[in-house]
Write a protein that holds these residues in place. Sequence first.
Motif, PDB file in Angstrom:
ATOM      1  N   PRO A 133      -2.158   9.405   4.974  1.00 15.34           N
ATOM      2  CA  PRO A 133      -1.161   9.608   3.929  1.00 15.34           C
ATOM      3  C   PRO A 133      -0.703  11.057   3.848  1.00 15.34           C
ATOM      4  O   PRO A 133       0.479  11.321   3.609  1.00 15.34           O
ATOM      5  CB  PRO A 133      -1.886   9.195   2.660  1.00 15.34           C
ATOM      6  CG  PRO A 133      -2.870   8.177   3.131  1.00 15.34           C
ATOM      7  CD  PRO A 133      -3.301   8.636   4.489  1.00 15.34           C
TER       8      PRO A 133
ATOM      9  N   ASN B  16      -4.490   3.960   3.365  1.00 16.58           N
ATOM     10  CA  ASN B  16      -3.690   4.304   2.185  1.00 16.58           C
ATOM     11  C   ASN B  16      -4.500   4.164   0.892  1.00 16.58           C
ATOM     12  O   ASN B  16      -4.522   5.075   0.053  1.00 16.58           O
ATOM     13  CB  ASN B  16      -2.459   3.400   2.098  1.00 16.58           C
ATOM     14  CG  ASN B  16      -1.417   3.783   3.139  1.00 16.58           C
ATOM     15  OD1 ASN B  16      -1.514   4.860   3.745  1.00 16.58           O
ATOM     16  ND2 ASN B  16      -0.443   2.926   3.365  1.00 16.58           N
TER      17      ASN B  16
ATOM     18  N   SER C 247       0.832  -1.215   0.000  1.00 17.46           N
ATOM     19  CA  SER C 247       0.000   0.000   0.000  1.00 17.46           C
ATOM     20  C   SER C 247       0.862   1.258   0.000  1.00 17.46           C
ATOM     21  O   SER C 247       0.523   2.253  -0.650  1.00 17.46           O
ATOM     22  CB  SER C 247      -0.966  -0.015   1.189  1.00 17.46           C
ATOM     23  OG  SER C 247      -0.257   0.141   2.407  1.00 17.46           O
ATOM     24  N   LEU C 248       2.002   1.168   0.719  1.00 19.79           N
ATOM     25  CA  LEU C 248       2.894   2.336   0.729  1.00 19.79           C
ATOM     26  C   LEU C 248       3.504   2.547  -0.666  1.00 19.79           C
ATOM     27  O   LEU C 248       3.630   3.699  -1.125  1.00 19.79           O
ATOM     28  CB  LEU C 248       4.006   2.154   1.771  1.00 19.79           C
ATOM     29  CG  LEU C 248       3.636   2.501   3.207  1.00 19.79           C
ATOM     30  CD1 LEU C 248       4.827   2.284   4.144  1.00 19.79           C
ATOM     31  CD2 LEU C 248       3.178   3.975   3.324  1.00 19.79           C
TER      32      LEU C 248
ATOM     33  N   LEU D 168       1.013   4.179  -2.788  1.00 20.31           N
ATOM     34  CA  LEU D 168       0.858   5.571  -2.350  1.00 20.31           C
ATOM     35  C   LEU D 168       1.967   6.444  -2.952  1.00 20.31           C
ATOM     36  O   LEU D 168       1.706   7.530  -3.490  1.00 20.31           O
ATOM     37  CB  LEU D 168       0.923   5.616  -0.819  1.00 20.31           C
ATOM     38  CG  LEU D 168       0.197   6.742  -0.095  1.00 20.31           C
ATOM     39  CD1 LEU D 168      -1.282   6.725  -0.435  1.00 20.31           C
ATOM     40  CD2 LEU D 168       0.382   6.622   1.407  1.00 20.31           C
TER      41      LEU D 168
ATOM     42  N   THR E  74      -3.928   0.510   8.278  1.00 19.99           N
ATOM     43  CA  THR E  74      -3.034   1.459   7.612  1.00 19.99           C
ATOM     44  C   THR E  74      -3.159   1.323   6.095  1.00 19.99           C
ATOM     45  O   THR E  74      -3.283   2.335   5.377  1.00 19.99           O
ATOM     46  CB  THR E  74      -1.574   1.191   8.035  1.00 19.99           C
ATOM     47  OG1 THR E  74      -1.489   1.228   9.452  1.00 19.99           O
ATOM     48  CG2 THR E  74      -0.632   2.218   7.432  1.00 19.99           C
ATOM     49  N   SER E  75      -3.173   0.053   5.672  1.00 26.01           N
ATOM     50  CA  SER E  75      -3.299  -0.175   4.235  1.00 26.01           C
ATOM     51  C   SER E  75      -4.631   0.353   3.718  1.00 26.01           C
ATOM     52  O   SER E  75      -4.699   0.986   2.653  1.00 26.01           O
ATOM     53  CB  SER E  75      -3.169  -1.658   3.927  1.00 26.01           C
ATOM     54  OG  SER E  75      -1.858  -2.066   4.241  1.00 26.01           O
TER      55      SER E  75
END
Lengths: 126, 601
Positions: free
Chosen positions: A110, B397, A20-21, A24, B393-394
């Motif tokens: 984020p 995001n 996911s990061l 992002l 968290t995911s």
Amino acid sequence: MNQSIQKVAIVDDELGIRKSLSALLDAVQLESFTFESAEDFLATDSFEQFDAMIVDFRLPGISGIDLVKRLRDAGLKIPTVLVSGHGELEIDHLLQLHPDIKFLKKPFRPAELFAILGVEIGKRVT
Amino acid sequence: MAAFFSPSPDRLSIADISKRNIAYTLIAILLVTLVYSVFLGRRQYFKSKTYDPADSYGSVITEFANNVAKTNGAVQEGFAYLISGVVEEKEEFIRWSDSLASHPASFTQLAKRLPAQDVDIVARFSTIENLQKRMGDVAQKMFAEYETVGNVDLSTFEEFELLVDQFATQSDSLQRILNRRFLDADRALQLENSLVEQQLAWMAVGGGILILIVAVLIHRSYFAFSKNRDDALKRIGESEERFRHIFENEPHITQLIDVSGNIIEINPAGKRRLNLAEGKYNQSLFQFVDKKFHPELDRKLTGISTGCGPIQLDLVLLSPETEPFETETTLVPITSGQGDMFTILVISIDVSERIERENELRSQQNKLIHANRVNTMGELVSNVAHELNQPLTSIVNYGFLISMYADKTADKDFSSLADEIQNESVKASEIVSGLRRLVSKKDTPQTQTCLNTLVRKSNALLSNDLMDEGISLQECLDEHIPSVECDPVQIQQVYINLARNAIEAMENVKHRPKQLQVETRVNADGEPELVVRDNGTGIENTDMHHIFDAFYSQKTNGMGMGLAISRTIAESHGGRLLVNSTVAEGTEFKLILPAKLRGAA
């Protein structure tokens, strides 16, 4: 952090977080490199290429905080964001020593991360 | 007191008793000998008094001589008559002649009085008496011839003269024989007397020697007896001394009471504990016993007898200065030598401190159990929170990304929906954090704690486990280690956790002595450390990364929370928990605590 950030290392043992990061960072045109552990990260010779790193506090083996300490002790001042699911006491201690290290508690927004990385996203932070 | 402890009357050996018997036997022999000597002496004395052969010979000789003399006198009378014709002379002769038959000392009568009857002598006596009679008869015949014829026939006269001569010869001869016999008898008597005297003298000497021997034996056995008695007394004295020493130095309350409970003696420890003034103990044991225990004590004292063994009972004793205290009391009946009389030794062990210690230990265990429960709960929630935070968290995001793309496509509704996903995710995360805050003990009391004391206290709790498993414990505690500011219960829990793990890690160790080492020290950075080391099976490399993870356990009955909790506690104190292990050699856990408490909590 300065505007010239291009390459960001992500060190986290959770696959979901890494994915996911990455997504992002891709969205804001940053290049991301993912590592499952501190050992994996240290195995790459060229830490210098990274403009910033996002490190999970709790990692199996060498912990995130130990990784950061080692790099600092070696004189490598890569801009760092520590992330963790807990509010760790040890982090307070580290942050006092190195005020340039930033800390984000999971789950973070984020926008907070982008703010630290100095990325303009033209998006209202709610 | 002295009489009481004398264990038994004088004990003499079998040898002593047999010596005494010998002495008695000798005395008896001596007495018998003496009695016999007296008897012999007396018999000899009376024998010589009642029967003296010399004496009888003497009287016989005297009367014999008389008889001979009278006969000679009568013969002279007879001759005188024949010459002078005086009738008186003739009458004298006739009187003598007539008396011969009835004479008490006639020769045959005398012969019967002789001590030794011998035929020859008796015959001689008869011969002489015959001669006497014939002299009488012939004389009568001469007188008749003289009176009728006026003359005596020569032949008759010659016959008479012959008889007189024979009589003289025979009587002389017998006289000599009798004299000789008399002398022989006298000599024999002398000899016998001297023999008796000799015998008596020997008896006296023998008796004297016997008396001497007996005296010596009696003397010796008396001294042996008295030496034995002295030794026995000395031994009794020594054992008395020993008993006294034990009694005086016995650390528990030790009393000597009679069957009705009166205190005869009490040792110094007892006087101190019961706060008794010196010498003032002529009281009853019951005065120092809680009333609730009186009936039981009374029952035990009534039931006690010399035959029964020690009796145990729990008593609460009273002291004027202190709180009543619990004791484990033992009653021991002790015979004091004579008959049914006995005293009772009462030993009371003060167990109040032990009970207090046990209670303290129990409360500490309870605290630990409680802390363990709270920590397990906390760790559980904390881990759930951590694990939930990852996907949340995911989600945030991804929500952000959707919202960003929606912005680009200017789809406002889509964008706000994506924002809602983010908001709700954050809310979910906050709920989890709230739950964590709820169970985590933020306000645990921090106190200055000595790690060494904490380790020692904990080892008391572990001692049973260590003993059961046959593990030897080595404590290497740095006495100069600075105290740490911490929650002692939490740190103790970490230590006990590590120690229990170590004990379990050594379960399958077979061929070397199992050792648990505990070390406290200050490391190079000045931080206090607590090290727990075992020589157990060690941890496999593949497990090493996960041992601190919650729900990760190699034990069949483990929850996998112990090390996770321990690390959390270490970190909540600003410290660290590190591990170092070699397979088949052992494992070392190191708890490092900060030198000084960090400034702000």
